[in-house]
Design a protein around this motif. Structure first.
Motif, PDB file in Angstrom:
ATOM      1  N   UNK A  60      -5.907  -4.392   5.680  1.00 49.00           N
ATOM      2  CA  UNK A  60      -6.048  -4.949   4.334  1.00 49.00           C
ATOM      3  C   UNK A  60      -4.740  -4.809   3.549  1.00 49.00           C
ATOM      4  N   UNK A  61      -4.059  -3.679   3.702  1.00 53.88           N
ATOM      5  CA  UNK A  61      -2.831  -3.419   2.948  1.00 53.88           C
ATOM      6  C   UNK A  61      -1.687  -4.324   3.388  1.00 53.88           C
ATOM      7  N   UNK A  62      -1.659  -4.711   4.657  1.00 58.28           N
ATOM      8  CA  UNK A  62      -0.557  -5.513   5.201  1.00 58.28           C
ATOM      9  C   UNK A  62      -0.661  -6.988   4.803  1.00 58.28           C
ATOM     10  N   UNK A  63      -1.844  -7.426   4.401  1.00 58.54           N
ATOM     11  CA  UNK A  63      -2.047  -8.845   4.095  1.00 58.54           C
ATOM     12  C   UNK A  63      -1.099  -9.324   2.993  1.00 58.54           C
ATOM     13  N   UNK A  64      -0.362 -10.387   3.282  1.00 66.01           N
ATOM     14  CA  UNK A  64       0.478 -11.019   2.277  1.00 66.01           C
ATOM     15  C   UNK A  64       1.807 -10.363   2.006  1.00 66.01           C
ATOM     16  N   UNK A  65       2.172  -9.321   2.757  1.00 69.76           N
ATOM     17  CA  UNK A  65       3.450  -8.658   2.498  1.00 69.76           C
ATOM     18  C   UNK A  65       4.557  -9.274   3.355  1.00 69.76           C
ATOM     19  N   UNK A  66       5.782  -9.087   2.915  1.00 70.01           N
ATOM     20  CA  UNK A  66       6.944  -9.596   3.645  1.00 70.01           C
ATOM     21  C   UNK A  66       7.599  -8.520   4.504  1.00 70.01           C
ATOM     22  N   UNK A  67       7.599  -7.299   4.005  1.00 72.13           N
ATOM     23  CA  UNK A  67       8.259  -6.184   4.689  1.00 72.13           C
ATOM     24  C   UNK A  67       7.420  -4.925   4.515  1.00 72.13           C
ATOM     25  N   UNK A  68       7.366  -4.114   5.562  1.00 68.25           N
ATOM     26  CA  UNK A  68       6.718  -2.805   5.491  1.00 68.25           C
ATOM     27  C   UNK A  68       7.801  -1.735   5.451  1.00 68.25           C
ATOM     28  N   UNK A  69       7.683  -0.817   4.504  1.00 71.54           N
ATOM     29  CA  UNK A  69       8.556   0.354   4.449  1.00 71.54           C
ATOM     30  C   UNK A  69       7.685   1.580   4.683  1.00 71.54           C
ATOM     31  N   UNK A  70       7.995   2.336   5.717  1.00 75.16           N
ATOM     32  CA  UNK A  70       7.228   3.543   6.010  1.00 75.16           C
ATOM     33  C   UNK A  70       8.083   4.777   5.754  1.00 75.16           C
ATOM     34  N   UNK A  71       7.662   5.546   4.750  1.00 75.13           N
ATOM     35  CA  UNK A  71       8.306   6.829   4.471  1.00 75.13           C
ATOM     36  C   UNK A  71       7.300   7.948   4.719  1.00 75.13           C
ATOM     37  N   UNK A  72       6.443   7.737   5.697  1.00 77.78           N
ATOM     38  CA  UNK A  72       5.431   8.735   6.033  1.00 77.78           C
ATOM     39  C   UNK A  72       6.085   9.995   6.578  1.00 77.78           C
ATOM     40  N   UNK A  73       5.585  11.130   6.137  1.00 76.08           N
ATOM     41  CA  UNK A  73       6.081  12.390   6.679  1.00 76.08           C
ATOM     42  C   UNK A  73       5.196  12.803   7.849  1.00 76.08           C
ATOM     43  N   UNK A  74       5.668  13.783   8.606  1.00 77.55           N
ATOM     44  CA  UNK A  74       4.862  14.276   9.724  1.00 77.55           C
ATOM     45  C   UNK A  74       3.748  15.171   9.206  1.00 77.55           C
ATOM     46  N   UNK A  75       3.962  15.797   8.056  1.00 77.47           N
ATOM     47  CA  UNK A  75       2.891  16.506   7.356  1.00 77.47           C
ATOM     48  C   UNK A  75       2.241  17.603   8.204  1.00 77.47           C
TER      49      UNK A  75
END
Length: 207
Positions: A60-75
């Motif tokens: 759902x979040x990816x719909x309609x976006x041009x670029x994905x930026x992932x700054x996810x940590x390993x947590x």
């Protein structure tokens, strides 16, 4: 441009979000806790409450976006390596090809042992490698994905102001590089959203 930022409540992700809003881009932020999200009240931010480990939330979040930026940590867990396959699959399903992620200098090539990554060699002084192993898994997944990926790989990340003056090197940490601020890392990550110069590349960054 419409960006999806994963990890938008983190140190680097929140700075990338600030850059995007400053320049008037539409941003979707997939977050578990919206109370931690800076700038959530701005019109250009669509807050998608969900989890990167939930396939439906990611799609759902990816719909309609041009670029994905992932700054996810390993947590301290396997969120990164378990979430990345869902992100890749959702991007392909939605026809999104460009992803910029924040990795770690540990997954750059070692200058001492060319067939090893830094975290696998004596070049890295870290005794705990769990985070680097997580980033390595994510790197391997992206490398095999067929997507237009770039992984920005900072070394030690203290807080600090943006200087705008730093060194980068493809696949290696710039020689004698020991640190790079969160602000300058986010600055370079944000630049990659609009650049195709470093496709399919791990980019080391340091002062």
């Amino acid at each position: 441009m419409n960006l999806l930022i994963l990890g938008a409540t983190g140190r680097v992700g929140s700075e990338v979000l600030r850059h995007a809003l400053r320049d008037g881009h539409q941003v979707t932020a997939l977050v578990r806790n919206p109370d931690k999200l800076a700038f959530a009240d701005q019109d250009l931010v669509h807050v998608a409450i969900g989890n990167v480990l939930n396939e439906a939330d990611v799609e759902a979040a990816v719909q309609g976006v041009d670029v994905v930026v992932s700054a996810l940590s390993t947590d301290g867990a396997d969120t990164l390596s378990q979430g990345m396959p869902l992100v890749i699959a959702a991007m392909k399903k939605a026809g999104v090809s460009r992803i910029v992620t924040v990795g770690t200098a540990g997954i750059l090539q070692s200058r001492i042992s060319q067939d090893l990554l830094r975290y696998q060699s004596s070049e890295s002084k870290r005794t705990l490698t769990r985070a680097a192993e997580e980033h390595h898994r994510a790197y391997t997944l992206l490398e095999r994905s067929g997507l237009d990926w770039t992984i920005v790989c900072p070394t030690y990340l203290p807080d600090g102001e943006r200087l705008g003056n730093y060194r980068i090197e493809a696949h290696y940490l710039p020689e004698n590089g020991t640190q790079i601020s969160v602000a300058d890392t986010a600055d370079f990550v944000y630049q990659q959203v609009f650049s195709r110069e470093h496709l399919h590349t791990r980019v080391g960054i340091a002062y």
